[in-house]
Write a protein that holds these residues in place. Structure first.
Motif, PDB file in Angstrom:
ATOM      1  N   SER A 141       0.918  -1.421  -0.093  1.00 38.24           N
ATOM      2  CA  SER A 141      -0.119  -0.118  -0.064  1.00 38.24           C
ATOM      3  C   SER A 141       0.854   1.046   0.067  1.00 38.24           C
ATOM      4  CB  SER A 141      -0.931   0.036   1.280  1.00 38.24           C
ATOM      5  OG  SER A 141      -0.023   0.231   2.386  1.00 38.24           O
TER       6      SER A 141
ATOM      7  N   PRO B 143      12.321   5.462  -0.263  1.00 38.49           N
ATOM      8  CA  PRO B 143      13.232   6.008   0.992  1.00 38.49           C
ATOM      9  C   PRO B 143      13.122   5.658   2.134  1.00 38.49           C
ATOM     10  CG  PRO B 143      12.296   8.224  -0.351  1.00 38.49           C
ATOM     11  CD  PRO B 143      11.601   6.864  -0.745  1.00 38.49           C
TER      12      PRO B 143
ATOM     13  N   ARG C 253       7.437   4.396  10.751  1.00 37.13           N
ATOM     14  CA  ARG C 253       6.421   5.354  10.627  1.00 37.13           C
ATOM     15  C   ARG C 253       6.634   5.690   8.937  1.00 37.13           C
ATOM     16  NH1 ARG C 253       7.462   9.218  15.648  1.00 37.13           N
ATOM     17  NH2 ARG C 253       7.330   7.814  17.486  1.00 37.13           N
ATOM     18  N   LEU C 254       5.287   6.123   8.571  1.00 31.14           N
ATOM     19  CA  LEU C 254       5.420   6.695   7.132  1.00 31.14           C
ATOM     20  C   LEU C 254       4.619   7.833   6.938  1.00 31.14           C
ATOM     21  CD1 LEU C 254       1.809   5.349   5.906  1.00 31.14           C
ATOM     22  CD2 LEU C 254       3.032   3.616   7.047  1.00 31.14           C
ATOM     23  N   ASP C 255       5.006   8.700   5.751  1.00 32.10           N
ATOM     24  CA  ASP C 255       4.609  10.023   5.778  1.00 32.10           C
ATOM     25  C   ASP C 255       3.314  10.250   5.024  1.00 32.10           C
ATOM     26  OD1 ASP C 255       5.114   9.826   2.893  1.00 32.10           O
ATOM     27  OD2 ASP C 255       6.192  11.589   3.021  1.00 32.10           O
ATOM     28  N   CYS C 256       2.536  11.454   4.976  1.00 31.20           N
ATOM     29  CA  CYS C 256       1.466  11.635   4.654  1.00 31.20           C
ATOM     30  C   CYS C 256       0.934  11.073   3.239  1.00 31.20           C
ATOM     31  CB  CYS C 256       1.044  13.097   4.778  1.00 31.20           C
ATOM     32  SG  CYS C 256       2.307  14.100   3.966  1.00 31.20           S
ATOM     33  N   ASP C 257       2.224  11.219   2.397  1.00 32.02           N
ATOM     34  CA  ASP C 257       2.072  10.647   0.886  1.00 32.02           C
ATOM     35  C   ASP C 257       2.315   9.294   0.699  1.00 32.02           C
ATOM     36  OD1 ASP C 257       1.560  13.405   0.115  1.00 32.02           O
ATOM     37  OD2 ASP C 257       3.655  13.891  -0.130  1.00 32.02           O
ATOM     38  N   ARG C 258       2.727   8.640   1.883  1.00 26.50           N
ATOM     39  CA  ARG C 258       3.091   7.098   1.858  1.00 26.50           C
ATOM     40  C   ARG C 258       4.094   6.799   0.906  1.00 26.50           C
ATOM     41  NH1 ARG C 258      -1.283   4.624   4.448  1.00 26.50           N
ATOM     42  NH2 ARG C 258      -0.496   2.574   3.761  1.00 26.50           N
ATOM     43  N   ASP C 259       5.073   7.960   0.659  1.00 25.66           N
ATOM     44  CA  ASP C 259       6.114   7.505  -0.317  1.00 25.66           C
ATOM     45  C   ASP C 259       7.570   7.856   0.502  1.00 25.66           C
ATOM     46  OD1 ASP C 259       6.363  10.278  -0.233  1.00 25.66           O
ATOM     47  OD2 ASP C 259       5.966  10.634  -2.355  1.00 25.66           O
ATOM     48  N   CYS C 260       7.558   7.940   1.662  1.00 24.16           N
ATOM     49  CA  CYS C 260       8.808   7.939   2.512  1.00 24.16           C
ATOM     50  C   CYS C 260       8.446   7.455   3.494  1.00 24.16           C
ATOM     51  CB  CYS C 260       9.349   9.428   2.517  1.00 24.16           C
ATOM     52  SG  CYS C 260      10.784   9.613   3.330  1.00 24.16           S
ATOM     53  N   LEU C 261       9.638   6.436   4.402  1.00 26.38           N
ATOM     54  CA  LEU C 261       9.453   6.081   5.728  1.00 26.38           C
ATOM     55  C   LEU C 261      10.415   6.631   6.688  1.00 26.38           C
ATOM     56  CD1 LEU C 261       9.477   2.181   4.515  1.00 26.38           C
ATOM     57  CD2 LEU C 261       7.514   3.373   5.240  1.00 26.38           C
ATOM     58  N   LEU C 262       9.819   6.634   7.962  1.00 20.51           N
ATOM     59  CA  LEU C 262      10.969   7.190   8.954  1.00 20.51           C
ATOM     60  C   LEU C 262      11.144   5.682  10.073  1.00 20.51           C
ATOM     61  CD1 LEU C 262      12.583   9.340  10.454  1.00 20.51           C
ATOM     62  CD2 LEU C 262      10.372   9.955  11.677  1.00 20.51           C
TER      63      LEU C 262
ATOM     64  N   CYS D 296       3.493  19.414   7.600  1.00 19.97           N
ATOM     65  CA  CYS D 296       2.729  18.630   6.909  1.00 19.97           C
ATOM     66  C   CYS D 296       1.569  19.629   6.204  1.00 19.97           C
ATOM     67  CB  CYS D 296       2.349  17.626   7.522  1.00 19.97           C
ATOM     68  SG  CYS D 296       1.232  16.442   6.561  1.00 19.97           S
ATOM     69  N   HIS D 297       1.076  19.099   4.979  1.00 23.08           N
ATOM     70  CA  HIS D 297       0.038  19.789   4.468  1.00 23.08           C
ATOM     71  C   HIS D 297      -1.319  19.546   5.072  1.00 23.08           C
ATOM     72  CE1 HIS D 297      -0.422  15.698   2.587  1.00 23.08           C
ATOM     73  NE2 HIS D 297      -1.675  16.190   2.209  1.00 23.08           N
TER      74      HIS D 297
ATOM     75  N   CYS E 139       5.190  15.437   8.909  1.00 22.72           N
ATOM     76  CA  CYS E 139       4.687  14.612   7.919  1.00 22.72           C
ATOM     77  C   CYS E 139       4.638  13.013   8.341  1.00 22.72           C
ATOM     78  CB  CYS E 139       5.356  14.575   6.343  1.00 22.72           C
ATOM     79  SG  CYS E 139       5.216  16.248   5.551  1.00 22.72           S
ATOM     80  N   PHE E 140       5.356  12.434   9.298  1.00 19.31           N
ATOM     81  CA  PHE E 140       5.425  11.041   9.783  1.00 19.31           C
ATOM     82  C   PHE E 140       4.506  11.013  10.844  1.00 19.31           C
ATOM     83  CE2 PHE E 140       9.331  12.157   7.023  1.00 19.31           C
ATOM     84  CZ  PHE E 140       9.366  11.363   6.495  1.00 19.31           C
ATOM     85  N   HIS E 141       3.504  11.003  10.586  1.00 18.97           N
ATOM     86  CA  HIS E 141       2.363  11.087  11.653  1.00 18.97           C
ATOM     87  C   HIS E 141       1.770   9.572  11.974  1.00 18.97           C
ATOM     88  CE1 HIS E 141       0.198  13.002   8.554  1.00 18.97           C
ATOM     89  NE2 HIS E 141      -0.686  12.164   8.882  1.00 18.97           N
ATOM     90  N   THR E 142       2.158   8.651  11.009  1.00 20.01           N
ATOM     91  CA  THR E 142       1.466   7.421  11.160  1.00 20.01           C
ATOM     92  C   THR E 142       2.568   6.430  11.326  1.00 20.01           C
ATOM     93  OG1 THR E 142      -0.041   8.137   9.205  1.00 20.01           O
ATOM     94  CG2 THR E 142       0.109   5.657   9.660  1.00 20.01           C
ATOM     95  N   ALA E 143       2.230   5.506  12.234  1.00 19.16           N
ATOM     96  CA  ALA E 143       3.104   4.545  12.738  1.00 19.16           C
ATOM     97  C   ALA E 143       2.511   3.048  12.652  1.00 19.16           C
ATOM     98  CB  ALA E 143       3.565   4.733  14.343  1.00 19.16           C
ATOM     99  N   ILE E 144       3.143   1.889  12.314  1.00 19.23           N
ATOM    100  CA  ILE E 144       2.978   0.778  12.278  1.00 19.23           C
ATOM    101  C   ILE E 144       3.124  -0.202  13.444  1.00 19.23           C
ATOM    102  CG2 ILE E 144       3.033  -1.601  10.881  1.00 19.23           C
ATOM    103  CD1 ILE E 144       2.362   1.113   9.274  1.00 19.23           C
TER     104      ILE E 144
END
Lengths: 121, 121
Positions: A6, A16, A74-83, B93-94, B100-105
């Protein structure tokens, strides 16, 4: 359930991933994952990248011992970068420095911020 | 003197740039720069990305007011990723969240860590 498929990958199937020290907040490195590397990281708790140069999975620290234990993905709002919050053993950088980001631009010059760690550290 | 052309850019002439809050260490976002955006960021002190969707320079906060003042630009050992230490006004974040990294798994589920800030904050 979270599905690695996803996420948004680039034309090479990669996303990234920024590794950050969980304790200090220091940004250690940036590397790339594919969907399988994301899945392996979550399953094993050992941060696993995709090496673009070797075109192979890269379990961080597998040869050097400088492993990254996954604390949280963690993932970002655009789901195209991971932390990736990690517990980093030893230096993250292949130059034996804690962080790969050891060079700063100050007054138009490149300044080296940290020296390589002693191997015994 | 540091020359932005000495960095390694991808096939589209872009380099990833990680924005980190200088004070808190929080990783705020990741976006892309081309060589001219790197030069403009250093010259102006206002963090400037290249918008891939708009194919235009993107002075962060120009329309939202949520500007990023450059504190320090750092580069990694491979010269193919930037770490931008910033003084962030308001949310980065927009979605109006600080990061922007506000979602965790967690336990295989996506967990939202923070809610959007009140516009008055």
């Amino acid at each position: 359930m979270f599905d690695p498929a996803s996420l948004k990958y680039d034309a090479n199937g990669l996303i990234p991933a920024i590794a950050q020290d969980y304790g200090s907040g220091e940004v250690l490195m940036m590397a790339w994952m594919n969907a399988e590397a994301v899945a392996r990281t979550l399953e094993s708790g050992r941060v696993t990248y995709w090496s673009r140069s070797r075109q192979a999975f890269w379990i961080k620290g597998e040869s050097s011992g400088h492993v990254q234990r996954l604390i949280e993905l963690r993932l970002d709002c655009d789901r195209d970068c991971l932390l990736v919050l990690v517990d980093q053993t030893g230096p993250a950088c292949h130059t034996n420095r804690r962080s790969c980001f050891h060079t700063a631009i100050r007054d138009g010059q490149e300044i080296i911020l940290t020296e390589p760690q002693n191997p015994s550290e």
